[in-house]
Design an enzyme around this catalytic site. Structure first.
Site, PDB file in Angstrom:
ATOM      1  N   GLN A  17     -12.565   7.700  10.843  1.00  0.00           N
ATOM      2  CA  GLN A  17     -12.220   6.679  11.832  1.00  0.00           C
ATOM      3  C   GLN A  17     -13.191   6.665  13.005  1.00  0.00           C
ATOM      4  O   GLN A  17     -13.484   5.604  13.561  1.00  0.00           O
ATOM      5  CB  GLN A  17     -10.778   6.876  12.330  1.00  0.00           C
ATOM      6  CG  GLN A  17      -9.718   6.458  11.322  1.00  0.00           C
ATOM      7  CD  GLN A  17      -9.814   4.999  10.942  1.00  0.00           C
ATOM      8  OE1 GLN A  17     -10.200   4.141  11.733  1.00  0.00           O
ATOM      9  NE2 GLN A  17      -9.472   4.705   9.716  1.00  0.00           N
ATOM     10  N   ASP A  71      -0.327   8.384  20.300  1.00  0.00           N
ATOM     11  CA  ASP A  71      -0.432   8.952  21.651  1.00  0.00           C
ATOM     12  C   ASP A  71      -0.795  10.435  21.623  1.00  0.00           C
ATOM     13  O   ASP A  71      -0.727  11.112  22.658  1.00  0.00           O
ATOM     14  CB  ASP A  71       0.887   8.748  22.418  1.00  0.00           C
ATOM     15  CG  ASP A  71       2.091   9.369  21.685  1.00  0.00           C
ATOM     16  OD1 ASP A  71       1.964   9.715  20.495  1.00  0.00           O
ATOM     17  OD2 ASP A  71       3.161   9.496  22.315  1.00  0.00           O
ATOM     18  N   LYS A  73       0.865  -1.193   0.000  1.00  0.00           N
ATOM     19  CA  LYS A  73       0.000   0.000   0.000  1.00  0.00           C
ATOM     20  C   LYS A  73       0.894   1.233   0.000  1.00  0.00           C
ATOM     21  O   LYS A  73       1.916   1.264   0.693  1.00  0.00           O
ATOM     22  CB  LYS A  73      -0.909  -0.023   1.237  1.00  0.00           C
ATOM     23  CG  LYS A  73      -1.926   1.115   1.241  1.00  0.00           C
ATOM     24  CD  LYS A  73      -2.984   0.944   2.315  1.00  0.00           C
ATOM     25  CE  LYS A  73      -2.508   1.437   3.663  1.00  0.00           C
ATOM     26  NZ  LYS A  73      -3.617   1.597   4.630  1.00  0.00           N
ATOM     27  N   ASP A 104     -15.754  16.486  18.991  1.00  0.00           N
ATOM     28  CA  ASP A 104     -14.869  16.886  17.885  1.00  0.00           C
ATOM     29  C   ASP A 104     -14.656  18.393  18.025  1.00  0.00           C
ATOM     30  O   ASP A 104     -15.541  19.111  18.508  1.00  0.00           O
ATOM     31  CB  ASP A 104     -15.530  16.568  16.529  1.00  0.00           C
ATOM     32  CG  ASP A 104     -14.541  16.555  15.366  1.00  0.00           C
ATOM     33  OD1 ASP A 104     -14.270  15.474  14.816  1.00  0.00           O
ATOM     34  OD2 ASP A 104     -14.029  17.641  15.007  1.00  0.00           O
ATOM     35  N   VAL A 105     -13.503  18.873  17.608  1.00  0.00           N
ATOM     36  CA  VAL A 105     -13.270  20.327  17.630  1.00  0.00           C
ATOM     37  C   VAL A 105     -14.181  21.037  16.620  1.00  0.00           C
ATOM     38  O   VAL A 105     -14.434  22.227  16.751  1.00  0.00           O
ATOM     39  CB  VAL A 105     -11.789  20.693  17.337  1.00  0.00           C
ATOM     40  CG1 VAL A 105     -10.897  20.354  18.507  1.00  0.00           C
ATOM     41  CG2 VAL A 105     -11.281  20.013  16.068  1.00  0.00           C
ATOM     42  N   ARG A 128     -10.242  -1.400   7.814  1.00  0.00           N
ATOM     43  CA  ARG A 128      -9.355  -2.364   8.490  1.00  0.00           C
ATOM     44  C   ARG A 128      -8.794  -1.787   9.779  1.00  0.00           C
ATOM     45  O   ARG A 128      -8.534  -2.497  10.741  1.00  0.00           O
ATOM     46  CB  ARG A 128      -8.290  -2.896   7.551  1.00  0.00           C
ATOM     47  CG  ARG A 128      -7.272  -1.927   6.938  1.00  0.00           C
ATOM     48  CD  ARG A 128      -6.391  -1.205   7.883  1.00  0.00           C
ATOM     49  NE  ARG A 128      -5.090  -0.864   7.353  1.00  0.00           N
ATOM     50  CZ  ARG A 128      -4.271   0.014   7.920  1.00  0.00           C
ATOM     51  NH1 ARG A 128      -4.644   0.701   8.989  1.00  0.00           N
ATOM     52  NH2 ARG A 128      -3.086   0.225   7.407  1.00  0.00           N
TER      53      ARG A 128
HETATM   54  N1  NAD Z   1      -3.479   3.823  13.333  1.00  0.00           N
HETATM   55  C1  NAD Z   1      -3.941   3.574  12.134  1.00  0.00           C
HETATM   56  O1  NAD Z   1      -3.891   2.455  11.637  1.00  0.00           O
HETATM   57  C2  NAD Z   1      -4.618   4.662  11.366  1.00  0.00           C
HETATM   58  C3  NAD Z   1      -5.191   4.378  10.122  1.00  0.00           C
HETATM   59  C4  NAD Z   1      -5.901   5.391   9.463  1.00  0.00           C
HETATM   60  C5  NAD Z   1      -5.981   6.655  10.017  1.00  0.00           C
HETATM   61  N2  NAD Z   1      -5.337   6.897  11.203  1.00  0.00           N
HETATM   62  C6  NAD Z   1      -5.375   8.208  11.808  1.00  0.00           C
HETATM   63  O2  NAD Z   1      -6.673   8.432  12.329  1.00  0.00           O
HETATM   64  C7  NAD Z   1      -6.903   9.814  12.414  1.00  0.00           C
HETATM   65  C8  NAD Z   1      -8.259  10.157  11.852  1.00  0.00           C
HETATM   66  O3  NAD Z   1      -8.292   9.863  10.475  1.00  0.00           O
HETATM   67  P1  NAD Z   1      -9.625  10.093   9.659  1.00  0.00           P
HETATM   68  O4  NAD Z   1      -9.453   9.428   8.340  1.00  0.00           O
HETATM   69  O5  NAD Z   1     -10.802   9.729  10.513  1.00  0.00           O
HETATM   70  O6  NAD Z   1      -9.578  11.686   9.475  1.00  0.00           O
HETATM   71  P2  NAD Z   1     -10.801  12.689   9.367  1.00  0.00           P
HETATM   72  O7  NAD Z   1     -10.232  13.961   8.849  1.00  0.00           O
HETATM   73  O8  NAD Z   1     -11.933  12.037   8.633  1.00  0.00           O
HETATM   74  O9  NAD Z   1     -11.270  12.901  10.878  1.00  0.00           O
HETATM   75  C9  NAD Z   1     -10.500  13.553  11.839  1.00  0.00           C
HETATM   76  C10 NAD Z   1     -11.460  14.317  12.752  1.00  0.00           C
HETATM   77  O10 NAD Z   1     -10.724  14.778  13.885  1.00  0.00           O
HETATM   78  C11 NAD Z   1     -11.220  16.061  14.208  1.00  0.00           C
HETATM   79  N3  NAD Z   1     -10.252  16.700  15.091  1.00  0.00           N
HETATM   80  C12 NAD Z   1      -9.140  17.414  14.793  1.00  0.00           C
HETATM   81  N4  NAD Z   1      -8.505  17.788  15.941  1.00  0.00           N
HETATM   82  C13 NAD Z   1      -9.238  17.269  16.969  1.00  0.00           C
HETATM   83  C14 NAD Z   1      -9.138  17.295  18.372  1.00  0.00           C
HETATM   84  N5  NAD Z   1      -8.123  17.887  18.996  1.00  0.00           N
HETATM   85  N6  NAD Z   1     -10.092  16.683  19.109  1.00  0.00           N
HETATM   86  C15 NAD Z   1     -11.119  16.058  18.520  1.00  0.00           C
HETATM   87  N7  NAD Z   1     -11.290  15.998  17.194  1.00  0.00           N
HETATM   88  C16 NAD Z   1     -10.346  16.591  16.427  1.00  0.00           C
HETATM   89  C17 NAD Z   1     -11.469  16.721  12.869  1.00  0.00           C
HETATM   90  O11 NAD Z   1     -12.358  17.823  12.998  1.00  0.00           O
HETATM   91  C18 NAD Z   1     -12.069  15.563  12.093  1.00  0.00           C
HETATM   92  O12 NAD Z   1     -13.473  15.504  12.236  1.00  0.00           O
HETATM   93  C19 NAD Z   1      -5.744  10.469  11.670  1.00  0.00           C
HETATM   94  O13 NAD Z   1      -4.806  10.891  12.620  1.00  0.00           O
HETATM   95  C20 NAD Z   1      -5.164   9.348  10.842  1.00  0.00           C
HETATM   96  O14 NAD Z   1      -3.790   9.524  10.541  1.00  0.00           O
HETATM   97  C21 NAD Z   1      -4.683   5.934  11.877  1.00  0.00           C
END
Ligand code: NAD
Length: 327
Positions: A146, A235, A75, A167-168, A118
């Site tokens: 997520q 974290d 990927k 959410d913010v 996933r």
């Molecule tokens: N660990 C993993 O395997 C994995 C896989 C995919 C995504 N992620 C991570 O998950 C996170 C979310 O991804 P996504 O695709 O849902 O993004 P997204 O943009 O769809 O959602 C993120 C949300 O977080 C909100 N946000 C921003 N700052 C915030 C805060 N301080 N408190 C609360 N909400 C806040 C935003 O307004 C937004 O609604 C990202 O950091 C991404 O890198 C991790």
């Protein structure tokens, strides 16, 4: 020697979603993969990355081979936290699936949907071992992609009743409530502070932006005895003192965690108790008492994607979905 019959299947985002793999299917594929990983029967180097534009932007290369699932591929996935300002998704990219017998590429597919699903399924696989089975109250911090898929996945395995959503961006909470409440018959309570989405919850998922330097909002004393937390955004959300209240800090892959630490992430976290492969293969027990506080800090593995991609490919072939391209 290349022949005229060599071809690959291209699956766009719309094609991938038309296959209609369910979250239940994906959780079961992830179970099989993590069992194989726990038995040492997989191959996956830690993911190298580049960082265009600097900051917290990344593009990662994620190869993996799972013999038991006849799956090999890579990927190439981007995470750009500022993309929302351009109306673009945070996570985007492509996945190449190879035939493990010949090495030939057999499919190229959009990886946004797979990543969304996933990752949430990995939370569920961890929660199956680490959360209290009767968990019914879920706190979501970060109500984007997520936040939604993690709720969906936990709802497959747990008797969820109530979700406290923070959410913010208030519009993200409204969109979450509009979609999640009717779809899964859950009470969604929008909350005004992060603490209200942590204290009193059986399970907590943090899914805001991943930051090298955590904003560390969640403080010691906020999360309940007996709670389970999934740190989808690493974290970033947690103060080190709050993390250290855990009885069991788990991750999906220790070498990958160490790799992240070498490049500046995870500078103050508790010792790792187990990886998810060890928990699923039964090499270490998960939750042992109702009062333990447990954490799954899944980093997201190439193996997660390769656990799902072959089924997606096969079902697309069977259903005539996608576009065949010559090699
Ligand atoms: N660990 C993993 O395997 C994995 C896989 C995919 C995504 N992620 C991570 O998950 C996170 C979310 O991804 P996504 O695709 O849902 O993004 P997204 O943009 O769809 O959602 C993120 C949300 O977080 C909100 N946000 C921003 N700052 C915030 C805060 N301080 N408190 C609360 N909400 C806040 C935003 O307004 C937004 O609604 C990202 O950091 C991404 O890198 C991790």
């Amino acid at each position: 020697m290349q022949t005229k019959t060599n071809r690959l299947l291209y699956l766009s985002y719309a094609d991938v979603t038309r296959v209609e793999l369910t979250m239940t299917d994906i959780i079961e594929s992830m179970e099989r993969m993590f069992r194989a990983k726990g038995e040492g029967k997989t191959e996956m180097p830690p993911k190298p990355g580049i960082h265009p534009g600097g900051g917290d932007n990344f593009i990662h290369a994620m190869p993996a081979y799972i013999p038991a699932m006849n799956s090999a591929g890579i990927k190439w996935v981007s995470g750009f936290p500022e993309n929302f300002k351009r109306g673009l998704p945070y996570i985007t990219g492509l996945l190449i699936l190879n035939d493990p017998a010949t090495g030939l590429p057999i499919a190229v597919m959009d990886c946004e949907w797979i990543t969304a699903m996933r990752t949430a399924a990995a939370t569920a696989v961890a929660a199956r071992r680490l959360a209290r089975p009767e968990s019914s109250t879920l706190g979501i911090l970060g109500c984007g992609v997520q936040g939604k898929t993690n709720t969906e996945a936990l709802n497959v395995l747990f008797p969820l009743k109530q979700v406290r959503a923070y959410d913010v961006n208030p519009e993200a909470v409204r969109s979450f409530a509009r979609e999640i409440s009717p779809r899964f018959d859950l009470e969604v309570i929008p909350v005004d502070t992060p603490k209200d989405a942590v204290t009193g919850c059986d399970m907590v998922v943090t899914a805001g932006p991943i930051l090298k330097k955590p904003h560390a909002t969640i403080q010691a004393g906020w999360w309940d005895a007996g709670a389970f937390a999934s740190l989808v955004d690493f974290d970033s959300y947690w103060h080190p003192d709050a993390l250290k209240e855990t009885d069991k800090f788990c991750t999906d892959d220790v070498p990958q965690l160490r790799h992240y630490q070498e490049v500046g992430y995870f500078q103050d976290i508790p010792p790792v108790y187990a990886d998810l492969g060890e928990l699923v293969a039964g090499k270490k027990p998960g939750r042992e008492t109702p009062a333990e506080r447990t954490i799954a800090c899944n980093l997201g593995l190439a193996m997660d994607d390769m656990a799902v991609a072959p089924t997606l490919y096969q079902r697309a072939v069977d259903a005539g979905i996608g576009t065949w391209l010559p090699l």
